[in-house]
Design a protein around this motif. Structure first.
Motif, PDB file in Angstrom:
ATOM      1  N   LYS A   2       0.591  -0.630  -0.386  1.00 36.75           N
ATOM      2  CA  LYS A   2       0.214   0.081  -0.010  1.00 36.75           C
ATOM      3  C   LYS A   2       0.565   1.222  -0.315  1.00 36.75           C
ATOM      4  O   LYS A   2       0.649   2.171  -0.593  1.00 36.75           O
ATOM      5  CB  LYS A   2      -0.761  -0.232   1.237  1.00 36.75           C
ATOM      6  N   LYS A   3       1.676   1.523   0.569  1.00 34.58           N
ATOM      7  CA  LYS A   3       2.181   2.292   0.677  1.00 34.58           C
ATOM      8  C   LYS A   3       3.193   3.091  -0.067  1.00 34.58           C
ATOM      9  O   LYS A   3       3.448   3.585  -0.941  1.00 34.58           O
ATOM     10  CB  LYS A   3       3.493   2.142   2.220  1.00 34.58           C
ATOM     11  N   LYS A  33      -5.841  -3.556   1.011  1.00 34.15           N
ATOM     12  CA  LYS A  33      -5.067  -4.005   2.599  1.00 34.15           C
ATOM     13  C   LYS A  33      -3.715  -4.844   1.948  1.00 34.15           C
ATOM     14  O   LYS A  33      -3.876  -5.447   0.678  1.00 34.15           O
ATOM     15  CB  LYS A  33      -6.055  -4.743   3.404  1.00 34.15           C
ATOM     16  N   ASP A  34      -2.568  -4.602   2.816  1.00 35.45           N
ATOM     17  CA  ASP A  34      -1.836  -5.568   1.983  1.00 35.45           C
ATOM     18  C   ASP A  34      -1.546  -7.184   1.951  1.00 35.45           C
ATOM     19  O   ASP A  34      -1.735  -7.369   1.649  1.00 35.45           O
ATOM     20  CB  ASP A  34      -0.419  -5.033   3.286  1.00 35.45           C
ATOM     21  N   GLY A  55       1.387   3.515  -2.651  1.00 36.56           N
ATOM     22  CA  GLY A  55       0.745   5.032  -3.263  1.00 36.56           C
ATOM     23  C   GLY A  55       1.897   5.607  -3.735  1.00 36.56           C
ATOM     24  O   GLY A  55       1.389   7.111  -3.998  1.00 36.56           O
ATOM     25  N   LEU A  85      -7.200   3.757  -3.401  1.00 37.97           N
ATOM     26  CA  LEU A  85      -5.719   3.102  -2.782  1.00 37.97           C
ATOM     27  C   LEU A  85      -5.579   3.434  -1.226  1.00 37.97           C
ATOM     28  O   LEU A  85      -6.185   2.377  -1.118  1.00 37.97           O
ATOM     29  CB  LEU A  85      -4.504   3.152  -3.521  1.00 37.97           C
ATOM     30  N   LEU A  86      -5.780   4.448  -1.769  1.00 38.58           N
ATOM     31  CA  LEU A  86      -5.820   5.219   0.409  1.00 38.58           C
ATOM     32  C   LEU A  86      -7.291   4.223   0.513  1.00 38.58           C
ATOM     33  O   LEU A  86      -7.047   4.120   2.243  1.00 38.58           O
ATOM     34  CB  LEU A  86      -6.311   6.791   0.251  1.00 38.58           C
ATOM     35  N   LEU A  87      -8.134   3.880   0.423  1.00 33.20           N
ATOM     36  CA  LEU A  87      -8.944   4.162   1.169  1.00 33.20           C
ATOM     37  C   LEU A  87     -10.326   2.642   1.327  1.00 33.20           C
ATOM     38  O   LEU A  87     -10.381   1.773   2.049  1.00 33.20           O
ATOM     39  CB  LEU A  87     -11.077   4.469   0.410  1.00 33.20           C
ATOM     40  N   PHE A  92      -5.639   6.766  -6.811  1.00 32.69           N
ATOM     41  CA  PHE A  92      -5.070   7.332  -5.853  1.00 32.69           C
ATOM     42  C   PHE A  92      -5.907   7.007  -4.595  1.00 32.69           C
ATOM     43  O   PHE A  92      -6.072   6.592  -3.238  1.00 32.69           O
ATOM     44  CB  PHE A  92      -4.317   8.568  -5.510  1.00 32.69           C
ATOM     45  N   VAL A  93      -6.516   7.468  -3.978  1.00 30.23           N
ATOM     46  CA  VAL A  93      -7.977   7.464  -3.767  1.00 30.23           C
ATOM     47  C   VAL A  93      -8.447   6.540  -3.221  1.00 30.23           C
ATOM     48  O   VAL A  93      -9.252   6.067  -2.313  1.00 30.23           O
ATOM     49  CB  VAL A  93      -9.279   8.567  -3.768  1.00 30.23           C
TER      50      VAL A  93
END
Length: 438
Positions: free
Chosen positions: A90-91, A201-202, A94, A196-198, A193-194
């Motif tokens: 995720k990091k 999960k890894d 992002g 992904l943030l919401l 990007f949005v």
């Protein structure tokens, strides 16, 4: 788990993630990020002639756009693999989305050749963080037996991004202009990007990876050295090197100029042929994924067969009597080039079983460097040869054969060692499975 015959068993390995609908949704978000990255990466392929006019540059300077982008991409593969192993998907995804979106926006508004180069480098940096992250995401959410098919599906979605470039962005360029087309496409980066943030999960609950030791220079060296020592990692890199670059070079930059300037086709017809490469890639990817998942021993014959077919079609096209090849031959060439992407994915199927889970990102990074190094080298060689020969595309595209010959020699050198080592690891994993408590 693989059987001795090379077929795939119908049960998951102990500790395998379960897959299922939620895995598809989470993995799909990661693949959407990769999809947008490929749109941005290949956008120059349909804008090469426009870029030459906009920035007043020749063939060598034009190829520098893609070379710099791929140089950054290839150079980032091992660092990105280490970051994915350390920080998770995720990091890294992002950060990649932020960088490639910023690069696309910068390219849209670049007033000069220099600032445009910097924008493509930024784009390449963000793009480099996507595919390895998606491979890691697939291995964390799906059973190992699904690995070849999941990887091919990721590649297929990436090619769909290429399709968007050839069908949509090319038309936007000629309807709304350079700045609006590139800046407008950057909105897709903000959307993924949005998402992904919401939602991303890894890994699923209960399948957290073991914590890694403190990261330092010694750890980094150990990860890289251990992955490189595996013959499967090196074989995977050379398979990726040898299979990917002919189509990458064609789609990323030189296909449109070759078809328009050397073959005398209209831009519309040339765009249709580039689209055919992408459609062929998507169809072949589904077939190759199924074959490799069911018949593990088919990996090398598929890869070498693709290289042979590609070399044969380029030789026939370049050696055709007269100035221009017939349309049927160009169509067959583009269909065969479509197999290059799926064949390059086979490289990861050599590296994956050669490395434990905590080294998958690093090994994938090494493998992924192969095709992009070959593409970067060929892009540069073609640009230099075009300038040196007065735009003689026949001479320039002969660079393809040199890289293919180098790659085949390395594949043949490593294939037996990699097969022997993979058999040893398979036997060891079976012994461990027998001793796993019920």
């Amino acid at each position: 788990m693989r059987s001795a015959s090379g077929s795939t068993a119908s049960v998951s390995l102990p500790g395998d993630p379960p897959g299922g609908r939620r895995a598809v949704v989470v993995w799909g978000i990661g693949v959407a990020v990769y999809f947008v990255a490929v749109i941005f990466r290949t956008s120059l392929g349909v804008a090469g002639l426009d870029a030459a006019d906009r920035f007043h540059v020749g063939a060598s300077a034009l190829s520098t756009f893609s070379i710099l982008q791929l140089l950054v991409y290839a150079g980032m593969q091992i660092p990105v693999g280490l970051l994915v192993d350390r920080l998770g998907t995720k990091k890294v995804l992002g950060l990649g989305a932020v960088l490639f979106t910023a690069g696309q926006i910068g390219f849209a508004f670049s007033p000069s050749y220099g600032t445009a180069l910097l924008s493509r480098a930024l784009l390449g940096c963000g793009d480099a963080m996507t595919f390895i992250s998606v491979l890691r995401l697939g291995s964390r959410w799906f059973p190992a037996r699904r690995g070849p098919l999941v990887a091919q599906l990721a590649g297929l979605v990436g090619m769909a991004g290429n399709l968007v470039s050839t069908l949509v962005l090319a038309r936007l360029l000629h309807s709304v202009g350079w700045t609006a087309a590139f800046a407008g496409s950057a909105l897709a980066g903000a959307v993924v990007f949005v998402l992904l943030l919401l939602f991303l999960k890894d890994h699923p609950e209960g399948h957290e990876p073991a914590p890694l030791p403190h990261q330092g220079a010694a750890y980094v060296r150990r990860q890289i050295a251990a992955a490189w020592r595996e013959p499967g990692t090196r074989l995977g890199m050379w398979v990726h090197f040898t299979t990917q670059f002919p189509a990458m070079v064609f789609l990323l930059l030189w296909g449109m100029p070759f078809l328009v300037q050397a073959q005398g086709l209209s831009r519309g017809t040339a765009g249709d042929l580039l689209t055919l490469v992408v459609l062929s890639n998507m169809a072949v990817g589904l077939v190759y994924g199924q074959i490799v998942a069911r018949h593990h021993t088919a990996r090398l014959p598929l890869a070498l067969g693709t290289v042979t077919a590609t070399a044969g079609m380029w030789a026939a096209t370049l050696a055709w009597p007269g100035q221009r090849a017939p349309m049927w031959l160009l169509v067959v060439l583009c269909v065969v080039l479509g197999a290059c992407g799926p064949a390059s994915m086979i490289g990861f199927d050599f590296a994956r079983p050669a490395n434990p889970a905590e080294r998958q990102g690093t090994a994938s990074g090494i493998t992924n460097m192969g095709g992009f190094i070959a593409s970067m080298t060929t892009l540069f060689a073609i640009g230099v040869l075009l300038d040196a020969t007065g735009d003689d595309y026949r001479a320039a595209f002969c660079a393809v054969f040199v890289l293919q010959a180098l790659g085949i020699s390395q594949i043949l050198r490593l294939r037996r060692r990699a097969a022997r080592r993979e058999r040893e690891r398979l036997v060891a994993s079976r012994v461990e499975t027998v001793h796993v408590p019920a």
